[in-house]
Design a protein around this motif. Structure first.
Motif, short mmCIF file in Angstrom:
data_model
loop_
_atom_site.label_atom_id
_atom_site.label_comp_id
_atom_site.label_asym_id
_atom_site.label_seq_id
_atom_site.Cartn_x
_atom_site.Cartn_y
_atom_site.Cartn_z
N UNK A 55 0.85 -1.20 0.00
CA UNK A 55 0.00 0.00 0.00
C UNK A 55 0.88 1.25 0.00
N UNK A 65 2.54 1.74 -3.39
CA UNK A 65 1.63 2.31 -4.39
C UNK A 65 1.45 3.80 -4.15
N UNK A 66 1.43 4.18 -2.87
CA UNK A 66 1.32 5.60 -2.54
C UNK A 66 2.57 6.35 -3.00
N UNK A 83 2.84 6.74 -6.85
CA UNK A 83 1.97 7.82 -7.33
C UNK A 83 2.53 9.17 -6.92
N UNK A 84 3.04 9.23 -5.70
CA UNK A 84 3.58 10.46 -5.14
C UNK A 84 4.84 10.88 -5.91
N UNK A 130 5.73 10.13 -8.92
CA UNK A 130 5.42 10.58 -10.28
C UNK A 130 4.92 12.01 -10.25
N UNK A 136 5.62 14.30 -7.97
CA UNK A 136 6.66 15.24 -7.56
C UNK A 136 7.71 15.42 -8.66
N UNK A 151 -0.59 21.53 -10.20
CA UNK A 151 -1.33 20.30 -10.54
C UNK A 151 -2.34 20.47 -11.66
N UNK A 183 -4.91 13.40 -14.97
CA UNK A 183 -5.16 13.60 -13.54
C UNK A 183 -6.48 14.25 -13.18
#
Lengths: 164, 265
Positions: free
Chosen positions: A21, A24-25, A28-29, A31, A33, A96, A125
């Protein structure tokens, strides 16, 4: 009955899942940053190109709430609740998500904005927002069309409608 | 409550939920099962969730029953007539788990009458697959979730189940003024869920089925409260499953973490 392996084995497997978990966080994080500001500008350009991909039939849809001042206020409230986190409280965008006050957005038809809001730009996104009822999506579009293009201040009605 | 629509967590947002099920038990003690859920929007097309489950059986004990790791993936970029989402979950849950997140195979009420000390020793490792099909039209969301579950023991068969639901906000237009208790923030719905047997005995018999009205209240501050009384539709079902949950969404959680580690705003 199976062997009594709980809790030592369970603890190990739980740790594996927590690590997965967390990975995966972090993936994603990491990518997100890795997008520097310059890359962000490029990404935002990609967002604007999505405007041109909207089907003609959707582009020509009429906004049933056009000119409705309540819709601007309500749309402002919805924008603050659902959109401001990424697009900024003044809709001028941030790292973002792109500004919604640019010429590209302000010159887009209400139908174009409605379609993009409904379908999102999942690849880059932006989530789909069809979970908002259609009238609420039109309220957001009405609000967006009320914004001055790259101006410094919010319209009075939009400020009135904001929830925070 | 049980039925999923096709909407994922917004990217970068973290939602934490406490959810509980109060169940009646005819041949045993009533129970209170609960989970804590951490749901993170990893991407606009991918949501990942971790659940920690527990339960208290009245007159027996309170125990931790296991965990689940759930992933929902949206394969299509745009909205379509019907929108599919793939659901993949790994769970390590012991037989004492009573949250009834879904009904699968031949799940029946009497499964939950085993004393905790005995039931907790039977540990299951399961892979659960669902196809979440959902459509929103004129404010109504209709969703259908067929599911297949496999205990990772080779000898166990595939088990099947279903959930179907419909829901709608009480108002389709937002009011121009900020409000908490207004119709646009309330969603009402109804769902039905149950088992479909397994590969050896497929069908609606020898399993349980429930019908459950549901209500959700979304507060602009990010809090959501959900309530749903579920009523058993046959003798294999619990008579009542009273479910409720409270959750808080943290917008921009990923961004907060990024700043914490020195990322630029």
């Amino acid at each position: 009955m199976k062997d009594f392996l709980w809790p030592r084995r369970a603890l190990f497997q739980f740790s594996v899942v927590v690590i997965a978990f967390a990975i995966s966080f972090v993936v994603a994080f990491a990518q997100s940053t890795s997008n520097t500001m310059a890359e962000g500008d490029h990404l935002h350009h990609r967002h604007y190109t999505e405007l041109a991909k909207v089907p003609a039939r959707a582009r020509n849809r009429h906004n049933p709430l056009e000119g409705d001042s309540d819709a601007v206020a309500a749309g402002g409230k919805l924008f603050e609740h659902h959109c401001a986190e990424c697009h900024g409280h003044t809709a001028e965008g941030d790292r973002r998500a792109p500004s919604l006050r640019t010429r590209e957005v302000q010159l887009a038809t209400p139908g174009t904005l409605f379609w993009l809001l409904t379908n999102g730009v999942v690849r880059w996104g932006m989530p789909v927002w069809s979970k908002l009822p259609e009238p609420e999506r039109w309220q957001i579009v009405t609000f967006l069309k009320s914004l001055p293009s790259n101006a410094q201040t919010f319209p009075q009605a939009a400020g009135h409608g904001r929830s925070q | 409550m049980v039925t999923y629509d096709h909407y994922l967590e917004e990217p970068g947002n973290l939602e934490i939920e406490y959810f509980s099920t109060l169940g009646t038990q005819r041949s045993g003690n009533d129970f209170h099962a609960y989970w804590v859920e951490f749901e993170y929007g990893a991407k606009a097309w991918w949501t990942t969730e971790l659940y920690l489950d527990g339960q208290s059986t009245f007159g027996d004990s309170s125990i931790f029953t296991g965990f689940r790791w759930e992933n929902r993936i949206r394969p299509l970029q745009h909205e379509h007539f019907i929108n599919p989402v793939l659901y993949i979950e790994f769970e390590q849950i012991n037989e004492a788990d009573k949250i009834i997140k879904e009904v699968e195979g031949h799940d029946v009420e009497s499964d939950h009458s085993v004393p905790n000390a005995l039931a907790r020793q039977d540990l299951d490792h399961e892979l659960e697959l669902k196809l979440l099909l959902s459509k929103t039209f004129k404010g109504w969301n209709v969703a259908l979730n067929p599911l297949a579950t496999k205990n990772l023991l080779p000898s166990d068969p595939w088990e099947f189940g279903y959930a179907i639901g419909a829901s709608r906000p009480l108002a389709l237009k937002a009011s121009p003024n900020p409000c908490n208790f207004c119709r646009e923030n309330l969603i009402a719905g109804v769902e039905m869920y149950g088992g479909l047997g397994d590969t050896q005995s497929f069908g609606l018999h020898e399993t349980s089925h429930y019908l459950a009205p549901a209500m959700a209240w979304n507060l602009p501050s990010g809090w959501t409260i959900r309530v749903s009384p579920g009523f058993g539709l046959n003798d294999n079902s619990h008579r009542l499953l009273l479910r409720w949950g409270v959750s808080r969404e943290f917008s921009g959680f990923g961004e907060m973490v990024r700043r914490l580690f020195g990322g630029h705003p």
